[in-house]
Design a protein around this motif. Structure first.
Motif, PDB file in Angstrom:
ATOM      1  N   VAL A 170     -14.388   5.032   0.437  1.00 16.74           N
ATOM      2  CA  VAL A 170     -13.564   4.961  -0.773  1.00 16.74           C
ATOM      3  C   VAL A 170     -13.309   6.369  -1.286  1.00 16.74           C
ATOM      4  O   VAL A 170     -14.241   7.164  -1.399  1.00 16.74           O
ATOM      5  N   ALA A 171     -12.052   6.653  -1.605  1.00 20.35           N
ATOM      6  CA  ALA A 171     -11.692   7.932  -2.215  1.00 20.35           C
ATOM      7  C   ALA A 171     -10.911   7.668  -3.493  1.00 20.35           C
ATOM      8  O   ALA A 171     -10.018   6.816  -3.524  1.00 20.35           O
ATOM      9  N   PHE A 172     -11.284   8.378  -4.542  1.00 23.01           N
ATOM     10  CA  PHE A 172     -10.554   8.372  -5.801  1.00 23.01           C
ATOM     11  C   PHE A 172      -9.849   9.722  -5.901  1.00 23.01           C
ATOM     12  O   PHE A 172     -10.511  10.761  -5.842  1.00 23.01           O
ATOM     13  N   GLU A 173      -8.540   9.699  -6.058  1.00 26.29           N
ATOM     14  CA  GLU A 173      -7.778  10.925  -6.235  1.00 26.29           C
ATOM     15  C   GLU A 173      -7.114  10.870  -7.600  1.00 26.29           C
ATOM     16  O   GLU A 173      -6.475   9.871  -7.941  1.00 26.29           O
ATOM     17  N   LEU A 174      -7.290  11.930  -8.394  1.00 24.63           N
ATOM     18  CA  LEU A 174      -6.764  11.979  -9.754  1.00 24.63           C
ATOM     19  C   LEU A 174      -5.759  13.108  -9.881  1.00 24.63           C
ATOM     20  O   LEU A 174      -6.005  14.224  -9.412  1.00 24.63           O
ATOM     21  N   GLU A 175      -4.639  12.791 -10.525  1.00 27.14           N
ATOM     22  CA  GLU A 175      -3.614  13.782 -10.803  1.00 27.14           C
ATOM     23  C   GLU A 175      -3.298  13.688 -12.288  1.00 27.14           C
ATOM     24  O   GLU A 175      -2.749  12.688 -12.754  1.00 27.14           O
ATOM     25  N   GLY A 176      -3.686  14.709 -13.041  1.00 29.29           N
ATOM     26  CA  GLY A 176      -3.498  14.696 -14.484  1.00 29.29           C
ATOM     27  C   GLY A 176      -2.205  15.329 -14.917  1.00 29.29           C
ATOM     28  O   GLY A 176      -1.692  16.235 -14.275  1.00 29.29           O
ATOM     29  N   ASN A 177      -1.691  14.819 -16.035  1.00 31.08           N
ATOM     30  CA  ASN A 177      -0.498  15.376 -16.664  1.00 31.08           C
ATOM     31  C   ASN A 177      -0.633  15.125 -18.164  1.00 31.08           C
ATOM     32  O   ASN A 177      -0.184  14.099 -18.654  1.00 31.08           O
ATOM     33  N   GLY A 178      -1.301  16.026 -18.840  1.00 32.24           N
ATOM     34  CA  GLY A 178      -1.501  15.878 -20.275  1.00 32.24           C
ATOM     35  C   GLY A 178      -2.365  14.680 -20.602  1.00 32.24           C
ATOM     36  O   GLY A 178      -3.515  14.599 -20.181  1.00 32.24           O
ATOM     37  N   GLN A 179      -1.797  13.732 -21.322  1.00 31.84           N
ATOM     38  CA  GLN A 179      -2.540  12.556 -21.777  1.00 31.84           C
ATOM     39  C   GLN A 179      -2.467  11.388 -20.807  1.00 31.84           C
ATOM     40  O   GLN A 179      -2.866  10.273 -21.149  1.00 31.84           O
ATOM     41  N   ARG A 180      -1.990  11.627 -19.587  1.00 34.49           N
ATOM     42  CA  ARG A 180      -1.924  10.568 -18.575  1.00 34.49           C
ATOM     43  C   ARG A 180      -2.522  11.069 -17.270  1.00 34.49           C
ATOM     44  O   ARG A 180      -2.457  12.257 -16.971  1.00 34.49           O
ATOM     45  N   THR A 181      -3.060  10.132 -16.514  1.00 30.80           N
ATOM     46  CA  THR A 181      -3.638  10.464 -15.210  1.00 30.80           C
ATOM     47  C   THR A 181      -3.240   9.406 -14.208  1.00 30.80           C
ATOM     48  O   THR A 181      -3.390   8.207 -14.459  1.00 30.80           O
ATOM     49  N   LEU A 182      -2.751   9.858 -13.068  1.00 31.89           N
ATOM     50  CA  LEU A 182      -2.483   8.960 -11.957  1.00 31.89           C
ATOM     51  C   LEU A 182      -3.762   8.884 -11.123  1.00 31.89           C
ATOM     52  O   LEU A 182      -4.240   9.902 -10.625  1.00 31.89           O
ATOM     53  N   LEU A 183      -4.320   7.689 -11.035  1.00 33.19           N
ATOM     54  CA  LEU A 183      -5.522   7.445 -10.231  1.00 33.19           C
ATOM     55  C   LEU A 183      -5.108   6.685  -8.979  1.00 33.19           C
ATOM     56  O   LEU A 183      -4.480   5.626  -9.069  1.00 33.19           O
ATOM     57  N   THR A 184      -5.442   7.240  -7.828  1.00 32.75           N
ATOM     58  CA  THR A 184      -5.177   6.586  -6.550  1.00 32.75           C
ATOM     59  C   THR A 184      -6.511   6.266  -5.904  1.00 32.75           C
ATOM     60  O   THR A 184      -7.366   7.146  -5.782  1.00 32.75           O
ATOM     61  N   VAL A 185      -6.699   5.002  -5.538  1.00 30.00           N
ATOM     62  CA  VAL A 185      -7.901   4.572  -4.824  1.00 30.00           C
ATOM     63  C   VAL A 185      -7.484   4.260  -3.392  1.00 30.00           C
ATOM     64  O   VAL A 185      -6.545   3.493  -3.164  1.00 30.00           O
ATOM     65  N   ILE A 186      -8.179   4.880  -2.451  1.00 26.77           N
ATOM     66  CA  ILE A 186      -7.920   4.656  -1.030  1.00 26.77           C
ATOM     67  C   ILE A 186      -9.215   4.135  -0.413  1.00 26.77           C
ATOM     68  O   ILE A 186     -10.209   4.858  -0.342  1.00 26.77           O
ATOM     69  N   HIS A 187      -9.197   2.875  -0.023  1.00 27.59           N
ATOM     70  CA  HIS A 187     -10.376   2.247   0.593  1.00 27.59           C
ATOM     71  C   HIS A 187     -10.046   2.059   2.068  1.00 27.59           C
ATOM     72  O   HIS A 187      -9.220   1.218   2.425  1.00 27.59           O
ATOM     73  N   SER A 188     -10.673   2.861   2.907  1.00 28.89           N
ATOM     74  CA  SER A 188     -10.363   2.849   4.337  1.00 28.89           C
ATOM     75  C   SER A 188     -11.532   2.288   5.145  1.00 28.89           C
ATOM     76  O   SER A 188     -12.620   2.063   4.620  1.00 28.89           O
ATOM     77  N   ARG A 189     -11.239   2.082   6.424  1.00 31.97           N
ATOM     78  CA  ARG A 189     -12.219   1.549   7.379  1.00 31.97           C
ATOM     79  C   ARG A 189     -12.679   0.141   6.995  1.00 31.97           C
ATOM     80  O   ARG A 189     -13.846  -0.209   7.162  1.00 31.97           O
ATOM     81  N   LEU A 190     -11.756  -0.641   6.478  1.00 29.71           N
ATOM     82  CA  LEU A 190     -12.076  -2.031   6.137  1.00 29.71           C
ATOM     83  C   LEU A 190     -12.314  -2.800   7.438  1.00 29.71           C
ATOM     84  O   LEU A 190     -11.476  -2.769   8.338  1.00 29.71           O
ATOM     85  N   PRO A 191     -13.450  -3.487   7.550  1.00 31.63           N
ATOM     86  CA  PRO A 191     -13.836  -4.048   8.844  1.00 31.63           C
ATOM     87  C   PRO A 191     -13.102  -5.313   9.281  1.00 31.63           C
ATOM     88  O   PRO A 191     -13.004  -5.585  10.478  1.00 31.63           O
ATOM     89  N   ASP A 192     -12.572  -6.109   8.322  1.00 29.52           N
ATOM     90  CA  ASP A 192     -11.946  -7.375   8.703  1.00 29.52           C
ATOM     91  C   ASP A 192     -11.078  -7.885   7.551  1.00 29.52           C
ATOM     92  O   ASP A 192     -11.081  -7.331   6.458  1.00 29.52           O
ATOM     93  N   ARG A 193     -10.322  -8.955   7.811  1.00 31.17           N
ATOM     94  CA  ARG A 193      -9.402  -9.503   6.805  1.00 31.17           C
ATOM     95  C   ARG A 193     -10.142 -10.027   5.576  1.00 31.17           C
ATOM     96  O   ARG A 193      -9.703  -9.802   4.443  1.00 31.17           O
ATOM     97  N   LYS A 194     -11.239 -10.713   5.778  1.00 30.34           N
ATOM     98  CA  LYS A 194     -11.987 -11.251   4.630  1.00 30.34           C
ATOM     99  C   LYS A 194     -12.400 -10.124   3.681  1.00 30.34           C
ATOM    100  O   LYS A 194     -12.223 -10.224   2.467  1.00 30.34           O
ATOM    101  N   THR A 195     -12.929  -9.041   4.238  1.00 24.99           N
ATOM    102  CA  THR A 195     -13.315  -7.895   3.410  1.00 24.99           C
ATOM    103  C   THR A 195     -12.090  -7.275   2.756  1.00 24.99           C
ATOM    104  O   THR A 195     -12.117  -6.928   1.574  1.00 24.99           O
TER     105      THR A 195
END
Length: 177
Positions: free
Chosen positions: A108-133
């Motif tokens: 899991v990676a959290f990437e944050l990009e700030g711009n004053g009073q707002r922040t773009l948060l991107t969550v990237i969850h990789s290496r997911l083992p199967d469809r159920k997960t």
């Protein structure tokens, strides 16, 4: 920074085993970073657990989703009152990037990009083992990130479990089999 109207609220598979989901949050980057790393804030939207924000540091998250909202909604079958998961931090660049490994459940990676009073948060969850997960992770991150946005804004949250069940159904329909 991406405009809120341009964000797709649902996560998407950006690779076959990688979910990417983004939220534009109404807070400065330092405040969003605190909600990721400070146990007293993180437990209000995701999971409890002390985390030392440094590469290589181990941690344990403890989910008690019944405690996230009042009422909590009906806990679906197969979920317990408490879930624990151990991990290890793989990247830490305050307040822009935090990443960790969850054995058996991916990276899991959290990437944050700030711009004053707002922040773009991107969550990237990789290496997911199967469809159920993948389905559980997609609905889970979506519900937890929605709750994070509510907590940051000081609003009222909908029952967590009801949202989780609704979102899982949505993701079953929209993610490729």
């Amino acid at each position: 920074m991406t405009d809120a109207a341009a964000l797709d609220l649902y996560g998407a598979l950006t690779e076959p085993a990688t979910l990417t989901i983004r939220r534009l949050l109404p807070a400065p980057i330092e405040r969003v970073w605190a909600y990721l790393t400070d146990d007293s804030l993180r437990r209000r939207w995701l999971a409890a657990g002390v985390m030392e924000p440094r590469v290589g540091a181990p941690f344990e998250f403890v989910w008690r989703n019944d405690e996230l909202t009042t009422p909590s909604g009906a806990r679906p079958e197969g979920y317990s009152e408490e879930h624990r998961m151990q991990g290890r931090i793989t990247a830490c660049d305050p307040p822009r990037r935090l990443a960790f490994e969850w054995p058996g459940a991916g990276h899991v990676a959290f990437e944050l990009e700030g711009n004053g009073q707002r922040t773009l948060l991107t969550v990237i969850h990789s290496r997911l083992p199967d469809r159920k997960t993948t389905l559980g992770v997609s609905a889970g991150w979506h519900a937890h990130l929605d709750l994070l946005a509510v907590r940051i804004a000081g609003g009222e949250a909908r029952p967590f479990w009801d949202e989780m069940v609704r979102l899982r159904t949505d993701y079953e329909r929209q993610l490729p089999a």
